[in-house]
Scaffold this motif. Structure first.
Motif, PDB file in Angstrom:
ATOM      1  N   ASN A  98       0.822  -1.209   0.000  1.00 35.02           N
ATOM      2  CA  ASN A  98       0.000   0.000   0.000  1.00 35.02           C
ATOM      3  C   ASN A  98       0.855   1.258   0.000  1.00 35.02           C
ATOM      4  O   ASN A  98       0.486   2.275  -0.591  1.00 35.02           O
ATOM      5  N   GLN A  99       2.007   1.209   0.679  1.00 35.01           N
ATOM      6  CA  GLN A  99       2.900   2.363   0.697  1.00 35.01           C
ATOM      7  C   GLN A  99       3.431   2.664  -0.704  1.00 35.01           C
ATOM      8  O   GLN A  99       3.471   3.822  -1.139  1.00 35.01           O
ATOM      9  N   ILE A 100       3.812   1.614  -1.443  1.00 32.02           N
ATOM     10  CA  ILE A 100       4.309   1.802  -2.808  1.00 32.02           C
ATOM     11  C   ILE A 100       3.207   2.331  -3.714  1.00 32.02           C
ATOM     12  O   ILE A 100       3.441   3.213  -4.558  1.00 32.02           O
ATOM     13  N   ILE A 101       1.984   1.816  -3.544  1.00 37.13           N
ATOM     14  CA  ILE A 101       0.857   2.313  -4.337  1.00 37.13           C
ATOM     15  C   ILE A 101       0.618   3.787  -4.051  1.00 37.13           C
ATOM     16  O   ILE A 101       0.327   4.583  -4.952  1.00 37.13           O
ATOM     17  N   GLY A 102       0.763   4.192  -2.793  1.00 36.22           N
ATOM     18  CA  GLY A 102       0.613   5.603  -2.435  1.00 36.22           C
ATOM     19  C   GLY A 102       1.665   6.471  -3.099  1.00 36.22           C
ATOM     20  O   GLY A 102       1.375   7.584  -3.558  1.00 36.22           O
ATOM     21  N   TRP A 103       2.897   5.979  -3.174  1.00 38.81           N
ATOM     22  CA  TRP A 103       3.955   6.748  -3.847  1.00 38.81           C
ATOM     23  C   TRP A 103       3.683   6.882  -5.341  1.00 38.81           C
ATOM     24  O   TRP A 103       3.885   7.946  -5.926  1.00 38.81           O
ATOM     25  N   ILE A 104       3.211   5.783  -5.963  1.00 35.69           N
ATOM     26  CA  ILE A 104       2.979   5.814  -7.404  1.00 35.69           C
ATOM     27  C   ILE A 104       1.814   6.733  -7.757  1.00 35.69           C
ATOM     28  O   ILE A 104       1.876   7.509  -8.726  1.00 35.69           O
TER      29      ILE A 104
ATOM     30  N   LEU B 245       0.749   9.190  -6.000  1.00 37.56           N
ATOM     31  CA  LEU B 245       0.972  10.532  -5.433  1.00 37.56           C
ATOM     32  C   LEU B 245      -0.137  10.931  -4.467  1.00 37.56           C
ATOM     33  O   LEU B 245      -0.561  12.094  -4.405  1.00 37.56           O
ATOM     34  N   GLN B 246      -0.645   9.978  -3.706  1.00 37.09           N
ATOM     35  CA  GLN B 246      -1.655  10.286  -2.706  1.00 37.09           C
ATOM     36  C   GLN B 246      -1.000  10.845  -1.445  1.00 37.09           C
ATOM     37  O   GLN B 246       0.144  10.524  -1.120  1.00 37.09           O
ATOM     38  N   GLY B 247      -1.746  11.665  -0.735  1.00 34.70           N
ATOM     39  CA  GLY B 247      -1.179  12.275   0.456  1.00 34.70           C
ATOM     40  C   GLY B 247      -0.930  11.291   1.579  1.00 34.70           C
ATOM     41  O   GLY B 247       0.100  11.317   2.244  1.00 34.70           O
ATOM     42  N   GLY B 248      -1.863  10.366   1.808  1.00 38.62           N
ATOM     43  CA  GLY B 248      -1.713   9.406   2.891  1.00 38.62           C
ATOM     44  C   GLY B 248      -1.577   7.990   2.356  1.00 38.62           C
ATOM     45  O   GLY B 248      -1.518   7.746   1.152  1.00 38.62           O
ATOM     46  N   LEU B 249      -1.543   7.056   3.292  1.00 37.34           N
ATOM     47  CA  LEU B 249      -1.413   5.648   2.928  1.00 37.34           C
ATOM     48  C   LEU B 249      -2.753   5.135   2.415  1.00 37.34           C
ATOM     49  O   LEU B 249      -3.772   5.254   3.097  1.00 37.34           O
ATOM     50  N   PRO B 250      -2.828   4.558   1.204  1.00 41.94           N
ATOM     51  CA  PRO B 250      -4.105   4.037   0.698  1.00 41.94           C
ATOM     52  C   PRO B 250      -4.589   2.873   1.553  1.00 41.94           C
ATOM     53  O   PRO B 250      -3.830   1.958   1.871  1.00 41.94           O
ATOM     54  N   GLN B 251      -5.852   2.906   1.910  1.00 47.06           N
ATOM     55  CA  GLN B 251      -6.428   1.885   2.791  1.00 47.06           C
ATOM     56  C   GLN B 251      -7.032   0.740   1.977  1.00 47.06           C
ATOM     57  O   GLN B 251      -8.243   0.532   1.964  1.00 47.06           O
ATOM     58  N   ILE B 252      -6.180   0.011   1.293  1.00 47.19           N
ATOM     59  CA  ILE B 252      -6.639  -1.139   0.507  1.00 47.19           C
ATOM     60  C   ILE B 252      -6.565  -2.383   1.392  1.00 47.19           C
ATOM     61  O   ILE B 252      -5.480  -2.780   1.820  1.00 47.19           O
TER      62      ILE B 252
END
Length: 320
Positions: free
Chosen positions: A158-164, A166-173
């Motif tokens: 999820n952290q890598i998905i957030g970086w890709i 460009l989301q502000g927080g950690l995506p809650q998948i």
């Protein structure tokens, strides 16, 4: 008068004598005699469980019923109930087939691409070769637990998905909460674990392809794609089939990764046939029912493997 000609019949090679009719002084006799005990042991280890499973599948035996040999014989009732009245078993078979098709397709394409890449001289080739083979050496239990941690809600995926994105927080998948994402997670774990096997087998096959037909095709003006499709792929086909057969039999036995990652859930969305048999035998204690299901899986596996190996056997017969 007409001359009659007789056609000479070639003499057939004499049949080799049987094992116990061989000359004791023949150097080949002693090795054959020495392997007989181990062969009998292996045959016993395979034949006895096979017939025991077949007998259990034709009874209504459970551990609480007492002696196995005094169980009631019910014939094909377990098989009929599984095929006609047990949709969960057929769903597990279909899910396993879908899982095998997706994983084998991805592993083959990735393995073939890496094998073609490694045919060329690339920097740090030996180091990269060792790194690419390392996932295959890891135990399935370790792979399952590692990917279970990677797919946690606050995990690295999820952290890598957030970086890709460009989301502000950690995506809650929540990967293991939904059917599609849970299935995708075990596919990714399996592809990561066993793509190195395809890579290794296909690289060995590509190195064994004869170069003279390739040079002839290039001199005749064939494009690289045409050379691969018409020259390389036919020579590589037996190796590809063997790799698919090995991986198909392994996928049918997959248990550790799914047990640790999803336990077959959510619901039965990732329940493969091995998990179904485990729950049937060791949670519900319906051993006769599980034996019948395992026998059906064995029969389907034998049929499928024989169909997959048919092109290889035909090629061997043509060469003879």
């Amino acid at each position: 008068m007409t001359d009659t000609t007789t056609q000479e019949v070639p003499e057939m090679a004499p049949r080799p004598p049987g094992l116990f009719k061989r000359n004791p002084n023949d150097p080949k006799t002693l090795p054959l005699l020495l392997i007989i005990p181990s062969q009998l042991l292996l045959m016993g280890m395979m034949v006895f469980p096979f017939f025991l499973e077949l007998w259990i599948s034709l009874t209504n035996w459970q551990p609480t019923f007492g002696s196995l040999w005094e169980a009631e014989f019910i014939g094909y009732f377990n098989y009929e109930e599984l095929i006609v009245y047990e949709p969960r078993f057929l769903q597990a078979l279909g899910r396993t087939l879908l899982f095998a098709v997706i994983c084998l397709s991805l592993e083959f394409m990735l393995g073939l691409g890496l094998a073609i890449l490694f045919l060329k001289a690339i920097p740090a080739r030996k180091l990269l070769f060792s790194l690419l083979l390392s996932p295959m050496m890891i135990m399935p239990v370790v792979v399952g637990y590692t990917w279970f941690m990677l797919f946690q809600t606050n995990g690295p995926i999820n952290q890598i998905i957030g970086w890709i994105t460009l989301q502000g927080g950690l995506p809650q998948i929540e990967w293991f909460r939904h059917d599609a994402t849970a299935f995708a997670s075990i596919v990714m774990a399996e592809v990561w674990h066993w793509t190195p096997l395809f890579f290794l087998v296909l690289l060995s096959g590509l190195n064994a392809v004869p170069q003279n037909p390739i040079r002839a095709a290039v001199m005749l003006g064939a494009s690289p794609l045409r050379v691969f499709w018409s020259v390389v792929l036919p020579n590589l086909l037996p190796v590809i089939i063997i790799a698919f057969v090995i991986r198909t039999m392994e996928i049918l036995k997959i248990f550790d990764e799914i047990f640790l990652m999803t336990r077959g859930g959510p619901g039965t969305a990732t329940e493969m046939v091995s998990q179904y048999l485990y729950k049937l035998a060791f949670q519900d204690f319906r051993l006769a029912y599980a034996a019948a299901a395992a026998f059906i899986v064995l029969l389907l596996t034998v049929i499928g493997v024989n169909l997959m190996l048919r092109p290889v056997t035909r090629q061997i017969l043509r060469e003879k």
